[in-house]
Design a protein around this motif. Sequence first.
Motif, PDB file in Angstrom:
ATOM      1  N   ALA A  49       0.845  -1.194   0.000  1.00 22.14           N
ATOM      2  CA  ALA A  49       0.000   0.000   0.000  1.00 22.14           C
ATOM      3  C   ALA A  49       0.877   1.240   0.000  1.00 22.14           C
ATOM      4  CB  ALA A  49      -0.925   0.016   1.209  1.00 22.14           C
ATOM      5  N   GLY A  50       0.324   2.335  -0.501  1.00 16.42           N
ATOM      6  CA  GLY A  50       1.059   3.587  -0.510  1.00 16.42           C
ATOM      7  C   GLY A  50       0.123   4.764  -0.308  1.00 16.42           C
ATOM      8  N   ILE A  51       0.708   5.905   0.069  1.00 11.79           N
ATOM      9  CA  ILE A  51      -0.093   7.095   0.345  1.00 11.79           C
ATOM     10  C   ILE A  51       0.716   8.320  -0.056  1.00 11.79           C
ATOM     11  CG2 ILE A  51       0.729   7.242   2.752  1.00 11.79           C
ATOM     12  CD1 ILE A  51      -2.169   8.074   3.507  1.00 11.79           C
ATOM     13  N   THR A  52       0.033   9.315  -0.607  1.00 13.36           N
ATOM     14  CA  THR A  52       0.703  10.532  -1.036  1.00 13.36           C
ATOM     15  C   THR A  52       1.121  11.397   0.153  1.00 13.36           C
ATOM     16  OG1 THR A  52      -1.514  11.464  -1.380  1.00 13.36           O
ATOM     17  CG2 THR A  52      -0.353  10.633  -3.315  1.00 13.36           C
ATOM     18  N   ARG A  53       1.831  12.457  -0.120  1.00 19.15           N
ATOM     19  CA  ARG A  53       2.476  13.258   0.925  1.00 19.15           C
ATOM     20  C   ARG A  53       1.518  13.762   1.985  1.00 19.15           C
ATOM     21  NH1 ARG A  53       5.589  18.034  -0.925  1.00 19.15           N
ATOM     22  NH2 ARG A  53       3.837  18.344  -2.346  1.00 19.15           N
ATOM     23  N   THR A  58      -4.453   7.203  -1.980  1.00 18.81           N
ATOM     24  CA  THR A  58      -3.826   5.955  -1.546  1.00 18.81           C
ATOM     25  C   THR A  58      -3.917   4.921  -2.660  1.00 18.81           C
ATOM     26  OG1 THR A  58      -5.845   5.053  -0.571  1.00 18.81           O
ATOM     27  CG2 THR A  58      -4.435   6.384   0.874  1.00 18.81           C
ATOM     28  N   SER A  59      -3.104   3.902  -2.531  1.00 19.91           N
ATOM     29  CA  SER A  59      -3.118   2.794  -3.466  1.00 19.91           C
ATOM     30  C   SER A  59      -2.860   1.512  -2.685  1.00 19.91           C
ATOM     31  CB  SER A  59      -2.045   2.987  -4.537  1.00 19.91           C
ATOM     32  OG  SER A  59      -2.022   1.901  -5.435  1.00 19.91           O
ATOM     33  N   ARG A  60      -3.494   0.433  -3.098  1.00 21.44           N
ATOM     34  CA  ARG A  60      -3.289  -0.858  -2.447  1.00 21.44           C
ATOM     35  C   ARG A  60      -3.157  -1.960  -3.482  1.00 21.44           C
ATOM     36  NH1 ARG A  60      -8.422  -0.638   1.446  1.00 21.44           N
ATOM     37  NH2 ARG A  60      -9.174   0.491  -0.385  1.00 21.44           N
ATOM     38  N   ALA A  61      -2.394  -2.954  -3.141  1.00 17.94           N
ATOM     39  CA  ALA A  61      -2.298  -4.131  -4.002  1.00 17.94           C
ATOM     40  C   ALA A  61      -3.634  -4.869  -4.009  1.00 17.94           C
ATOM     41  CB  ALA A  61      -1.193  -5.057  -3.491  1.00 17.94           C
ATOM     42  N   ASP A  62      -3.918  -5.535  -5.105  1.00 17.18           N
ATOM     43  CA  ASP A  62      -5.195  -6.255  -5.218  1.00 17.18           C
ATOM     44  C   ASP A  62      -5.361  -7.281  -4.095  1.00 17.18           C
ATOM     45  OD1 ASP A  62      -5.252  -6.388  -8.873  1.00 17.18           O
ATOM     46  OD2 ASP A  62      -5.894  -4.825  -7.460  1.00 17.18           O
ATOM     47  N   ARG A  67      -9.149  -5.198   2.849  1.00 15.46           N
ATOM     48  CA  ARG A  67      -8.676  -5.720   4.129  1.00 15.46           C
ATOM     49  C   ARG A  67      -7.683  -4.791   4.826  1.00 15.46           C
ATOM     50  NH1 ARG A  67      -5.773 -10.291   4.369  1.00 15.46           N
ATOM     51  NH2 ARG A  67      -4.771  -9.971   2.347  1.00 15.46           N
ATOM     52  N   PHE A  68      -6.795  -4.168   4.056  1.00 14.63           N
ATOM     53  CA  PHE A  68      -5.739  -3.324   4.625  1.00 14.63           C
ATOM     54  C   PHE A  68      -6.026  -1.858   4.311  1.00 14.63           C
ATOM     55  CE2 PHE A  68      -1.943  -6.536   4.491  1.00 14.63           C
ATOM     56  CZ  PHE A  68      -2.719  -7.468   5.141  1.00 14.63           C
ATOM     57  N   THR A  69      -5.693  -0.991   5.268  1.00 13.76           N
ATOM     58  CA  THR A  69      -5.857   0.445   5.089  1.00 13.76           C
ATOM     59  C   THR A  69      -4.587   1.161   5.516  1.00 13.76           C
ATOM     60  OG1 THR A  69      -8.240   0.277   5.526  1.00 13.76           O
ATOM     61  CG2 THR A  69      -7.234   2.464   5.687  1.00 13.76           C
ATOM     62  N   ALA A  97       8.595   2.566   3.586  1.00 15.08           N
ATOM     63  CA  ALA A  97       9.539   3.213   2.696  1.00 15.08           C
ATOM     64  C   ALA A  97       9.065   4.627   2.381  1.00 15.08           C
ATOM     65  CB  ALA A  97       9.686   2.418   1.404  1.00 15.08           C
ATOM     66  N   ALA A  98      10.020   5.507   2.161  1.00 14.43           N
ATOM     67  CA  ALA A  98       9.739   6.905   1.822  1.00 14.43           C
ATOM     68  C   ALA A  98      10.298   7.202   0.438  1.00 14.43           C
ATOM     69  CB  ALA A  98      10.373   7.830   2.849  1.00 14.43           C
ATOM     70  N   GLY A  99       9.487   7.871  -0.373  1.00 11.56           N
ATOM     71  CA  GLY A  99       9.915   8.142  -1.733  1.00 11.56           C
ATOM     72  C   GLY A  99       9.365   9.440  -2.288  1.00 11.56           C
ATOM     73  N   ARG A 100       9.699   9.663  -3.543  1.00  9.90           N
ATOM     74  CA  ARG A 100       9.364  10.921  -4.190  1.00  9.90           C
ATOM     75  C   ARG A 100       7.912  10.966  -4.652  1.00  9.90           C
ATOM     76  NH1 ARG A 100      13.699   9.346  -8.286  1.00  9.90           N
ATOM     77  NH2 ARG A 100      13.211   7.380  -7.252  1.00  9.90           N
ATOM     78  N   LEU A 101       7.319   9.808  -4.915  1.00  8.36           N
ATOM     79  CA  LEU A 101       5.938   9.791  -5.394  1.00  8.36           C
ATOM     80  C   LEU A 101       5.290   8.479  -4.999  1.00  8.36           C
ATOM     81  CD1 LEU A 101       5.837   9.015  -9.223  1.00  8.36           C
ATOM     82  CD2 LEU A 101       7.831   8.631  -7.822  1.00  8.36           C
ATOM     83  N   LEU A 102       3.982   8.468  -5.016  1.00  5.43           N
ATOM     84  CA  LEU A 102       3.235   7.250  -4.733  1.00  5.43           C
ATOM     85  C   LEU A 102       3.446   6.272  -5.880  1.00  5.43           C
ATOM     86  CD1 LEU A 102       1.200   5.498  -3.260  1.00  5.43           C
ATOM     87  CD2 LEU A 102      -0.622   6.885  -4.272  1.00  5.43           C
ATOM     88  N   SER A 103       3.990   5.124  -5.557  1.00  4.18           N
ATOM     89  CA  SER A 103       4.346   4.164  -6.595  1.00  4.18           C
ATOM     90  C   SER A 103       4.350   2.764  -6.026  1.00  4.18           C
ATOM     91  CB  SER A 103       5.734   4.504  -7.148  1.00  4.18           C
ATOM     92  OG  SER A 103       6.217   3.488  -7.996  1.00  4.18           O
ATOM     93  N   ALA A 104       4.104   1.802  -6.887  1.00 12.33           N
ATOM     94  CA  ALA A 104       4.209   0.401  -6.490  1.00 12.33           C
ATOM     95  C   ALA A 104       5.593  -0.164  -6.771  1.00 12.33           C
ATOM     96  CB  ALA A 104       3.153  -0.424  -7.216  1.00 12.33           C
ATOM     97  N   SER A 105       6.475   0.649  -7.295  1.00 11.27           N
ATOM     98  CA  SER A 105       7.818   0.194  -7.642  1.00 11.27           C
ATOM     99  C   SER A 105       8.811   0.486  -6.528  1.00 11.27           C
ATOM    100  CB  SER A 105       8.283   0.875  -8.926  1.00 11.27           C
ATOM    101  OG  SER A 105       9.630   0.574  -9.190  1.00 11.27           O
ATOM    102  N   ARG A 106       9.576  -0.518  -6.160  1.00 10.46           N
ATOM    103  CA  ARG A 106      10.566  -0.334  -5.097  1.00 10.46           C
ATOM    104  C   ARG A 106      11.600   0.739  -5.454  1.00 10.46           C
ATOM    105  NH1 ARG A 106      12.865  -6.248  -4.605  1.00 10.46           N
ATOM    106  NH2 ARG A 106      12.360  -6.157  -6.816  1.00 10.46           N
ATOM    107  N   THR A 107      11.886   0.879  -6.736  1.00  5.98           N
ATOM    108  CA  THR A 107      12.940   1.807  -7.145  1.00  5.98           C
ATOM    109  C   THR A 107      12.533   3.272  -6.969  1.00  5.98           C
ATOM    110  OG1 THR A 107      12.180   1.720  -9.444  1.00  5.98           O
ATOM    111  CG2 THR A 107      13.887   0.151  -8.781  1.00  5.98           C
TER     112      THR A 107
END
Length: 122
Positions: A49-53, A58-62, A67-69, A97-107
């Motif tokens: 799952a991820g969330i913007t600044r 938000t985004s969640r895996a299928d 179930r998860f929030t 993890a902290a990143g520059r944008l909401l993304s499902a990619s580890r990179t």
Amino acid sequence: QVHLTESGGGLGQTGSSLRISCTASGHSFNSFAMGWFRQAPGKEREFVAGITRFGGSTSRADSVKGRFTISRDNAKNLVALQMNSLNPEDTAVYYCAAGRLLSASRTDYDYWGQGTQVTVSS
């Protein structure tokens, strides 16, 4: 630079709930989108799952939808993952993890915590 520390993992039974949290120190927390990933033994680390600044999106895996929030409190430098209806397939080490944008990619994530173990028994 930001330092991330997860907490709240543990053991649950199928159908139970757990809440894990991640606190951040260092650079301004609201400069980062935040994500939760997990890694089960023998498997690659996957997006959960991820969330913007500021929490506007938000985004969640299928596999965890319904179930998860994910949520965040920028005043407390905290991001949390509420996990309901757990099943054994959710067993993994969970990383924030902290990143520059909401993304499902580890990179797209620059900083990672050390992880917290979640184990779900059948």
